[in-house]
Write a protein that holds these residues in place. Structure first.
Motif, short mmCIF file in Angstrom:
data_model
loop_
_atom_site.label_atom_id
_atom_site.label_comp_id
_atom_site.label_asym_id
_atom_site.label_seq_id
_atom_site.Cartn_x
_atom_site.Cartn_y
_atom_site.Cartn_z
N SER A 237 0.81 15.32 -3.49
CA SER A 237 -0.13 16.06 -2.62
C SER A 237 0.62 17.05 -1.73
CB SER A 237 -0.91 15.07 -1.75
OG SER A 237 -1.75 14.27 -2.52
N LYS B 18 0.83 -1.21 0.00
CA LYS B 18 0.00 0.00 0.00
C LYS B 18 0.86 1.26 0.00
CE LYS B 18 -1.83 1.55 3.82
NZ LYS B 18 -2.68 1.73 5.03
N THR B 19 1.94 1.25 0.78
CA THR B 19 2.81 2.42 0.89
C THR B 19 3.53 2.71 -0.42
OG1 THR B 19 3.12 1.97 3.24
CG2 THR B 19 4.70 3.45 2.21
N LEU C 120 2.50 1.91 -3.44
CA LEU C 120 1.52 2.43 -4.40
C LEU C 120 1.17 3.89 -4.13
CD1 LEU C 120 -0.90 -0.66 -4.64
CD2 LEU C 120 0.68 0.18 -6.41
N ALA C 121 1.17 4.29 -2.83
CA ALA C 121 0.76 5.65 -2.47
C ALA C 121 1.90 6.66 -2.53
CB ALA C 121 0.18 5.63 -1.05
N ARG C 122 3.13 6.18 -2.74
CA ARG C 122 4.31 7.06 -2.65
C ARG C 122 4.19 8.28 -3.54
NH1 ARG C 122 8.48 8.67 -5.30
NH2 ARG C 122 10.54 8.98 -4.31
N GLU D 254 1.69 9.60 -5.18
CA GLU D 254 0.52 10.44 -4.91
C GLU D 254 0.74 11.29 -3.65
OE1 GLU D 254 -4.31 10.07 -4.06
OE2 GLU D 254 -3.10 8.27 -4.44
N PHE D 255 1.38 10.70 -2.62
CA PHE D 255 1.65 11.44 -1.39
C PHE D 255 2.62 12.60 -1.64
CE2 PHE D 255 4.31 12.06 2.44
CZ PHE D 255 3.32 12.48 3.32
N GLN E 150 -4.85 10.90 4.49
CA GLN E 150 -5.66 9.78 4.03
C GLN E 150 -5.03 8.46 4.49
OE1 GLN E 150 -7.20 10.10 -0.14
NE2 GLN E 150 -5.93 11.93 -0.17
N GLN F 257 -4.21 5.72 3.00
CA GLN F 257 -3.11 5.14 2.24
C GLN F 257 -1.78 5.85 2.50
OE1 GLN F 257 -5.71 6.70 0.92
NE2 GLN F 257 -5.24 7.78 -1.00
N PHE F 258 -1.85 7.05 3.11
CA PHE F 258 -0.63 7.79 3.44
C PHE F 258 -0.21 7.60 4.91
CE2 PHE F 258 -2.27 11.13 0.21
CZ PHE F 258 -1.88 10.32 -0.84
#
Length: 653
Positions: A494, A483-484, A486-488, A490-491, A528, A530-531
């Motif tokens: 943001s 999960k981390t 995949l979210a890298r 996008e985080f 969020q 995922q972050f």
């Protein structure tokens, strides 16, 4: 059961019953006789425990009353009376409880009198019946065991104090241990023979000889004998004055000046914390270890300090500037001799940032670019507040009087608490948004390290013996890692978008309702699920209002163009309620300092505490775990103004 057979059998049973009854009666009579004899024996020895319920209740009430006084810093007489009652109320363990070592006083006087035939258990002298020399002995012991450390240290500089240095040091160390560690075990160790039964099983301690006593009691009796001999050789006036005025030394409480009352001198105060020093012809001091510039902490106007302190404590002109090393126990105190306030001295080009200083990052730096990084602590003008002194005034008593001048505070700066005291709703600024956006950019820079740590955790789990518990942990870690990763991206995106929006705002303009709404949305976006792992170190988890805390910390030391943009009610609270560190921490010159561990005071026994600077969130002085720096100088070096001989100590929890 007995078997009855005819008349003879019945007679036999009756005789056996009669025999048992007579035997029981004789045993009962012997026990009663033994109790009567024991009571008579106890009365004959003077240790009958039933001395009257009324007297016992009366003594207990008096003891409790004296304990209340003791907590409010009892006089020498009250402390002595506590000791007498501890001995009288033999149901209490000597020295165990609130009174500490009060029993030392009457025991030592009794020891002296035993030489003439008196016995401690039957003839404990009252304070009113002491001779003048004996009262001096009591006052001396009081200094050593009752927590009067400031006057105790000063007494060691007197002629008779020098003779008592070793025994007094032992007693003072004992008093500290008693407060800091188990009272029960210390008293047991002091008053029991090394291979004897425990004191609690004795009827009373035997003080007719010194063979059963340990080092601390030897010290007390040695003090008594030395003062007794000195009193016999001197005039009554000299002997009674030995301790009465042993310490006229004064001390200063150092507080931030109220901004409301100091606006006209804010930029050119004569004494101040933080900011930049005014060194005149002196160069900025450097470390003897790595040649890096030392860190400036405070500068004191000696002319003003001299009006409060004694003439021999500090010079009557110039300034003292205090510096400290980066992570090393080295210091420099510079005496700036100038008739007028010198210009500001600029930080050396190779100065290190103060953020992260002394092993604790503290708040995120208020400056947000490397070019503007803070190389000095916040600047605050300083008020010099005299601490009361005199017999019966301990350090806490003096601080109670200071509370009426400079209000104390229980907790670190909190925006919610500020709003409650001011009675107003929060108003957010561009600085508030930019500060949090900068924190999230730090989180964005850490993402690869976070992922690497998760991978290490996953690999370590794979190497363990399989089990249901391990299998679950491996599965959970694998999901979190996936999960981390995949979210890298996008985080990071943001956080960058949040920063771009934040720095479009004017730093010290108030946010309108629309921007406050956007701010809340951005805060929710970067938090969020995922972050969760990527930004956990930097996420804001407390109440939304607390995001204003760094803004208030920055505004308190900012120019008027910034400070005056706060609501008037907020200005008043920040100016009046945050002038000192949190409770039990204080900035101070001379006198009795804070005893965090107690080692610094003992290492510098007999030295003056020239300066004390404590953990202070307003100053960004994040000194370890609520730590304290203390600058020490010997009486001789102080008299000769050898400021290069000042030493520094650091203590924390």
């Amino acid at each position: 059961m007995w078997e009855v057979s005819g008349l003879d059998g019945l007679k036999s049973v009756l005789f056996e019953y009669l025999y048992a009854f007579i035997l029981f009666f004789l045993v009962f009579a012997l026990k009663v006789a033994a109790n009567i004899a024991g009571s008579a024996s106890a009365r004959s020895k003077g240790i009958e425990r039933s001395t009257s319920a009324v007297d016992a209740r009366s003594s207990g009430t008096e003891y409790r009353s004296l304990l209340v006084k003791y907590k409010k810093f009892a006089s020498v007489e009250d402390f002595y009376r506590l000791g007498v009652l501890e001995i009288k109320l033999q149901n209490k363990k000597l020295g165990h409880g609130e009174a500490g070592l009060a029993f030392f006083l009457p025991i030592t006087i009794s020891f002296l009198r035993e030489k003439s035939g008196s016995k401690l258990a039957t003839n404990v002298p009252q304070f009113s019946g002491l001779t003048e020399v004996e009262k001096e002995i009591v006052r001396c012991l009081y200094l050593a065991v009752a927590g009067e450390s400031d006057r105790f240290f000063s007494f060691l500089e007197t002629s008779i104090g020098a003779k008592l240095l070793e025994p007094l040091t032992i007693l003072h160390s004992t008093a500290y241990q008693l407060k800091a560690r188990s009272q029960r075990s210390l008293i047991k160790r002091m008053f029991s023979k090394r291979k004897s039964i425990k004191p609690a099983k004795r009827d009373f301690f035997d003080f007719t000889t010194m063979s059963g006593l340990e080092l601390e009691m030897y010290a007390a009796c040695q003090i008594a004998e030395i003062i007794s001999a000195a009193g016999a050789l001197s005039s009554p006036a000299e002997s009674t004055g030995i301790l009465r005025d042993i310490s006229k030394a004064r001390s200063l409480f150092l507080a931030r000046a109220s901004r409301l009352n100091s606006a006209e001198i804010w930029g050119h105060a004569s004494s101040w914390f933080g900011g930049l020093p005014r060194l005149g012809e002196h160069e900025w001091p450097r470390s003897a270890k790595d040649n890096l510039p030392l860190v400036f902490l405070a500068q004191i106007n000696l002319e003003k300090a001299n009006r409060i302190l004694l003439a021999d404590q500090v010079p009557d002109s110039g300034w003292l500037a205090f510096f400290i090393g980066h992570g090393a126990l080295e210091c420099k105190v510079i005496h700036v001799q100038s008739g007028e306030l010198p210009p500001l001295s600029q930080s050396p080009s190779d100065a290190s940032p103060t953020w992260g200083w002394y092993g604790n990052n503290g708040p995120l730096p208020d400056v947000l670019t490397p070019q503007d990084h803070a190389f000095s602590f916040p600047y605050f003008p300083m008020d010099l507040v005299p601490l009361p002194s005199g017999e019966g005034n301990g350090a806490n008593t003096a601080l109670t009087e200071v509370d009426s001048i400079v209000p104390s505070r229980e907790t670190f700066m909190s925006a919610r608490h500020v709003h409650e005291m001011a009675g107003v709703e929060p108003v957010y600024f561009g600085h508030t948004v930019q500060h949090y956006a900068a924190k999230m950019m730090l989180a964005a820079k850490d993402v690869d390290q976070v992922i690497a740590r998760l991978e290490d955790r996953y690999n370590n789990l794979q190497g363990h013996e399989p089990s249901d518990h391990k299998d679950r942990k491996i599965e959970e870690t694998e999901k979190l890692l996936r999960k981390t990763k995949l979210a890298r991206d996008e985080f990071v995106s943001s956080c960058q978008n949040f920063r771009d929006w934040a720095f479009q705002l004017s730093k010290w303009n108030r946010l309108d309702a629309e921007n406050v709404k956007l701010f809340r949305e951005w805060c929710s976006r970067v938090k969020q699920d995922q972050f969760s792992e990527l930004g956990s170190k930097y996420f804001h988890r407390s109440h939304f209002e607390e995001l204003l805390t760094p803004t208030y910390l920055m505004a308190m030391a900012a120019p008027d163009s910034v400070f005056l943009k706060l609501k008037k009610e907020i200005q008043v609270v920040l100016s009046e309620n945050y002038r000192r560190p949190t409770k039990y921490r204080r900035h101070q010159m001379f006198g009795q300092g804070l005893r965090v561990q107690g080692n610094a005071a003992m290492e510098h026994l007999g030295d003056h505490m020239l300066m004390q600077l404590a953990y202070d969130d307003i100053m960004r002085w994040t000194f370890g775990d609520m730590g304290v720096f203390q600058f020490w100088i010997s009486p001789r070096n102080l008299k000769q103004r050898k400021w290069d001989k000042v030493e520094v100590t650091f203590e924390g929890h």
